[in-house]
Enzyme design. Structure first.
Site, short mmCIF file in Angstrom:
data_model
loop_
_atom_site.label_atom_id
_atom_site.label_comp_id
_atom_site.label_asym_id
_atom_site.label_seq_id
_atom_site.Cartn_x
_atom_site.Cartn_y
_atom_site.Cartn_z
N LYS A 1 0.86 -1.18 0.00
CA LYS A 1 0.00 0.00 0.00
C LYS A 1 0.90 1.23 0.00
O LYS A 1 1.66 1.46 0.94
CB LYS A 1 -0.91 0.01 1.23
N LYS B 1 -2.64 -1.43 -3.78
CA LYS B 1 -3.33 -0.15 -3.64
C LYS B 1 -2.33 1.00 -3.70
O LYS B 1 -1.32 0.95 -3.00
CB LYS B 1 -4.08 -0.13 -2.29
#
Length: 329
Positions: free
Chosen positions: A201, A254
């Site tokens: 992330k 992400k």
């Protein structure tokens, strides 16, 4: 190639022909729709930076969930906005927390049996300071403590599993949290609950609208001390390796579109089921262009999702899930 014997356009002439030879496919069951849950009843508050996305009370969220199930969407990703926040993020792991309450309500609704309930395991929405863990401060300097934060995350995941979550999804980027969550789940008897780890992330400008949606903007500093540097591909692979070694069952990448190369690299290296999150800024950016007539909405939406799927994602978390499912039929 010998022209004119080889004419690649032969297989593009009609929609039926293009459909027959299409390499990458989208289907509603591979889409996951995020929901932002808030206290109250009859609450449906549109998020100004994300047209068509709302903060929802549990009763309204159930209506959204029924629509998603009817469209064949694969799952929901649930985020909670508690009535009160504190430094210990107590709303994240409370038995009567907003996410736990919503999961129980959804599990009682037989119309939602086909819809996976995926719970976000992070505490930024629940802390008074907006960071993803326990914070210590010394003047202008602050530190998000890793190990004490991991303990809270494990407690949160176990609470969500006890409420009936099908999948728990840690998104905090603390070191060692997958192993701690697996231990907490197993200790609670939730051996069958999978962990969907946000394994890489990145600290991204594309999260901006989400912080309005989840009321989770940091009150001081930023998250670059724990979320990843967008310049680092090799580090992303190390993060994923670590989470796999700790027992992650699935991976989440992400953001999606700015990091398609990372998705592709992860797909080529790891065999676990892998999702990608088309984040709030990606959605808001496209909608801004739609509203100005600069892009054709349906084509741009579907092309953006195909790019993520083509890069290697098995499923996609997207605020376009309902609209895309309607197109896909």
């Amino acid at each position: 190639m010998n022209f004119p014997a080889t004419r690649l356009r032969r297989l593009r002439r009609t929609e039926a022909m293009r459909s027959l030879v299409r390499e990458t496919h989208l289907h509603p069951s591979a889409l996951v729709y995020p929901l932002f849950l808030c206290p109250g009843e009859g609450v449906r508050k549109e998020i100004t930076s994300m047209p068509g996305v709302f903060n929802l009370s549990v009763d309204e969220a159930l209506k959204e969930a029924e629509e998603c199930a009817a469209l064949g969407i694969g799952g929901l990703l649930l985020f909670g906005l508690p009535a009160e926040k504190d430094e210990q993020a107590s709303g994240a792991w409370a038995d009567d927390g907003i996410v736990q309450t919503a999961v129980r309500a959804m599990k009682r609704n037989r119309k939602l049996d086909s819809l996976l309930q995926i719970t976000d395991v992070c505490v930024c929405e629940y802390t008074s300071h907006g960071h993803c863990g326990i914070v210590t401060r010394d003047g202008d300097h602050f530190e998000v403590e890793n190990d004490s934060s991991v303990a809270l995350l494990a407690k949160t995941a176990a609470s969500q599993a006890a409420a009936g979550a099908d999948i728990v999804a840690p998104s905090d980027m603390m070191d060692g949290r997958v192993a701690a969550i697996r231990e907490a789940l197993d200790a609670g008897g939730f051996h069958q609950t999978p962990i969907l780890s946000y394994a890489s992330k990145f600290s991204s400008a594309f999260y901006g609208p989400f912080r309005e949606a989840a009321d989770s903007a940091p009150q001081f500093g930023d998250r670059r001390g724990y979320q990843m540097d967008g310049a680092n591909m090799r580090e992303a692979m190390r993060e994923i390796e670590q989470d796999v070694a700790e027992g992650a069952d699935m991976l989440m990448m992400k953001p999606a579109m700015p990091y398609l190369d990372v998705i592709r690299a992860a797909r080529e290296r790891f065999d676990l089921p892998m999702g990608a999150y088309q984040v709030s800024g990606e959605y808001a950016m496209l909608h801004a262009a739609f509203e100005r007539g600069w892009l054709e909405p349906e084509r741009a939406m579907m092309e953006s999702l195909l790019s993520i799927r083509r890069a290697g994602a098995d499923f996609i978390v997207t605020y376009f899930a309902k609209d895309a499912a309607k197109v896909l039929g």
